[in-house]
Design a protein around this motif. Structure first.
Motif, short mmCIF file in Angstrom:
data_model
loop_
_atom_site.label_atom_id
_atom_site.label_comp_id
_atom_site.label_asym_id
_atom_site.label_seq_id
_atom_site.Cartn_x
_atom_site.Cartn_y
_atom_site.Cartn_z
N LEU A 141 34.10 -27.45 -16.18
CA LEU A 141 33.88 -26.36 -15.21
C LEU A 141 34.07 -25.01 -15.89
CD1 LEU A 141 33.41 -25.27 -12.36
CD2 LEU A 141 35.85 -25.58 -11.93
N GLU A 142 35.12 -24.86 -16.66
CA GLU A 142 35.37 -23.60 -17.35
C GLU A 142 34.25 -23.30 -18.35
OE1 GLU A 142 37.53 -21.35 -16.38
OE2 GLU A 142 38.07 -22.79 -14.83
N ALA A 143 33.72 -24.33 -19.00
CA ALA A 143 32.62 -24.14 -19.94
C ALA A 143 31.37 -23.65 -19.22
CB ALA A 143 32.33 -25.43 -20.70
N VAL A 144 31.09 -24.22 -18.04
CA VAL A 144 29.93 -23.80 -17.24
C VAL A 144 30.11 -22.35 -16.82
CG1 VAL A 144 28.77 -24.11 -15.01
CG2 VAL A 144 29.22 -26.08 -16.46
N LEU A 145 31.32 -21.99 -16.39
CA LEU A 145 31.56 -20.62 -15.95
C LEU A 145 31.47 -19.63 -17.11
CD1 LEU A 145 34.35 -21.22 -13.32
CD2 LEU A 145 32.01 -20.47 -12.90
N ARG A 146 31.90 -20.03 -18.31
CA ARG A 146 31.74 -19.16 -19.48
C ARG A 146 30.26 -18.99 -19.80
NH1 ARG A 146 36.13 -21.98 -21.31
NH2 ARG A 146 34.87 -23.40 -22.55
N ARG A 147 29.51 -20.10 -19.70
CA ARG A 147 28.09 -20.07 -20.04
C ARG A 147 27.28 -19.24 -19.04
NH1 ARG A 147 26.55 -25.72 -20.62
NH2 ARG A 147 25.68 -25.66 -18.54
N PHE A 148 27.61 -19.34 -17.74
CA PHE A 148 26.80 -18.69 -16.71
C PHE A 148 27.52 -17.55 -15.99
CE2 PHE A 148 25.06 -23.12 -16.72
CZ PHE A 148 23.85 -22.80 -17.31
N GLY A 149 28.72 -17.21 -16.41
CA GLY A 149 29.49 -16.16 -15.73
C GLY A 149 28.78 -14.82 -15.69
N ARG A 150 28.14 -14.45 -16.80
CA ARG A 150 27.42 -13.18 -16.85
C ARG A 150 26.27 -13.17 -15.85
NH1 ARG A 150 25.98 -11.40 -22.55
NH2 ARG A 150 28.19 -10.93 -22.53
N MET A 151 25.58 -14.32 -15.72
CA MET A 151 24.47 -14.41 -14.77
C MET A 151 25.00 -14.26 -13.34
SD MET A 151 21.94 -17.59 -13.81
CE MET A 151 23.34 -18.57 -13.33
N VAL A 152 26.12 -14.92 -13.01
CA VAL A 152 26.70 -14.85 -11.67
C VAL A 152 27.04 -13.39 -11.35
CG1 VAL A 152 28.70 -15.49 -10.27
CG2 VAL A 152 27.55 -17.22 -11.66
N ARG A 153 27.67 -12.70 -12.29
CA ARG A 153 28.04 -11.30 -12.07
C ARG A 153 26.79 -10.41 -11.95
NH1 ARG A 153 32.96 -9.53 -12.38
NH2 ARG A 153 34.64 -10.95 -12.86
N SER A 154 25.76 -10.73 -12.71
CA SER A 154 24.52 -9.96 -12.66
C SER A 154 23.85 -10.09 -11.29
CB SER A 154 23.58 -10.43 -13.76
OG SER A 154 22.31 -9.84 -13.62
N VAL A 155 23.84 -11.30 -10.76
CA VAL A 155 23.25 -11.52 -9.44
C VAL A 155 24.02 -10.72 -8.40
CG1 VAL A 155 22.79 -13.25 -7.65
CG2 VAL A 155 22.33 -13.79 -10.03
N GLY A 156 25.35 -10.74 -8.49
CA GLY A 156 26.17 -9.98 -7.56
C GLY A 156 25.95 -8.48 -7.68
N ALA A 157 25.84 -8.00 -8.90
CA ALA A 157 25.62 -6.57 -9.13
C ALA A 157 24.28 -6.12 -8.54
CB ALA A 157 25.69 -6.26 -10.62
N LYS A 158 23.27 -6.98 -8.61
CA LYS A 158 21.97 -6.64 -8.03
C LYS A 158 22.06 -6.48 -6.52
CE LYS A 158 19.18 -8.82 -11.58
NZ LYS A 158 18.31 -9.94 -11.93
N HIS A 159 23.06 -7.12 -5.91
CA HIS A 159 23.27 -7.00 -4.46
C HIS A 159 24.27 -5.90 -4.13
CE1 HIS A 159 21.24 -10.89 -4.44
NE2 HIS A 159 20.98 -10.63 -3.18
N GLY A 160 24.65 -5.09 -5.13
CA GLY A 160 25.51 -3.94 -4.89
C GLY A 160 26.99 -4.25 -4.76
N LEU A 161 27.44 -5.39 -5.28
CA LEU A 161 28.85 -5.74 -5.19
C LEU A 161 29.66 -5.02 -6.26
CD1 LEU A 161 28.61 -9.59 -4.57
CD2 LEU A 161 28.72 -7.76 -2.89
N ASP A 162 30.88 -4.62 -5.91
CA ASP A 162 31.76 -3.98 -6.87
C ASP A 162 32.54 -5.05 -7.64
OD1 ASP A 162 33.84 -4.85 -5.21
OD2 ASP A 162 34.10 -2.89 -4.27
N ASP A 163 33.39 -4.62 -8.58
CA ASP A 163 34.11 -5.56 -9.43
C ASP A 163 35.00 -6.51 -8.64
OD1 ASP A 163 32.99 -4.67 -11.77
OD2 ASP A 163 34.59 -3.25 -12.21
N ARG A 164 35.68 -6.00 -7.61
CA ARG A 164 36.54 -6.86 -6.80
C ARG A 164 35.72 -7.95 -6.10
NH1 ARG A 164 37.70 -4.10 -2.21
NH2 ARG A 164 36.86 -5.71 -0.93
#
Length: 182
Positions: free
Chosen positions: A12-35
Motif C-alpha cells: 500500500l505504501e509503495a502504491v501511494l509513493r508511486r501515485f501520490g503525486r497524481m492524487v495530489r494533482s487531481v485534488g489541486a485541479k479541483h481547488g483543494l488546499d494542502d490540508r
C-alpha cells in the motif's frame, strides 16, 4: 529486533509513493488546499486498504487509483458543501440552490424557474421515492440514506433508482434535460 511489516501494508505504501503525486494533482485541479489534499490522500489510503480483498494492492493500476482519488475528492467536496439535515416526508426543501457567480437578471429568473420546476417534479413523486430522492439531491450516498431511514441497502437502492428514473421522466415531460430548459 526490527519490527516486521505486513506485506500488504508495504505494498500500500509503495502504491501511494508511486501515485501520490497524481492524487495530489487531481485534488489541486479541483481547488483543494494542502490540508484538504492531505485528507484526500488519507481517504485514498483507507479506500485502497479496504479494496485489498479484491486483489493485491501492488497490482493496482493508475486508473483505479485515479478513480479512487476522484471519488474521495468528490465526497469531500459534497461533505463540505451540503447541509446535513435530516429530511422527513413533510419537508418541502431540497436544499438545492442554483446560483451563478455573476447573476444576470435573466439568468437568475431562469434558474429560479428551473429550481421551482425541479421542486415540483420531486413533490410529484410518490412518498416512498420522494424522500430518498431528496436526500440524494442533497448529496447523501445510498448507504447514508439507508442508515438515516432505517432501510435495508437493497430497498434504498431500489426506491432511489426508481425515484430518479421517475424524476428524469417528469422533468423531460416538462421540457428539461441535462442541459436545462429545451
Amino acid at each position: 529486533m526490527p519490527a516486521q511489516t505486513d506485506p500488504q501494508s508495504s505494498a500500500l505504501e509503495a502504491v501511494l509513493r508511486r501515485f501520490g503525486r497524481m492524487v495530489r494533482s487531481v485534488g489541486a485541479k479541483h481547488g483543494l488546499d494542502d490540508r484538504d489534499l492531505d485528507e484526500v490522500v488519507q481517504d485514498v489510503r483507507i479506500r485502497l486498504w479496504r479494496a485489498r480483498e479484491t486483489g493485491t494492492i501492488g497490482a493496482l493500476s493508475s486508473s483505479y487509483v485515479y478513480r479512487t482519488a476522484r471519488s474521495a475528492i468528490l465526497d469531500l467536496m459534497r461533505r463540505r458543501r451540503l447541509p446535513r439535515e435530516v429530511l422527513v416526508p413533510g419537508n418541502d426543501s431540497l436544499g438545492v440552490q442554483l446560483v451563478h457567480p455573476d447573476p444576470a437578471p435573466d439568468r437568475s429568473a431562469e434558474e429560479s424557474e428551473l429550481a421551482a420546476t425541479i421542486h415540483q417534479a420531486v413533490d410529484d413523486l410518490i412518498e416512498s421515492r420522494r424522500v430518498p430522492v431528496r436526500m440524494h439531491l442533497l448529496g447523501y450516498q445510498s448507504r447514508e440514506i439507508a442508515a438515516r431511514l432505517g432501510w435495508s441497502g437493497p430497498k434504498t437502492r431500489n426506491l432511489l433508482s426508481r425515484g430518479m428514473a421517475d424524476l428524469r421522466e417528469r422533468l423531460r415531460a416538462r421540457g428539461i434535460g441535462p442541459e436545462g430548459f429545451s
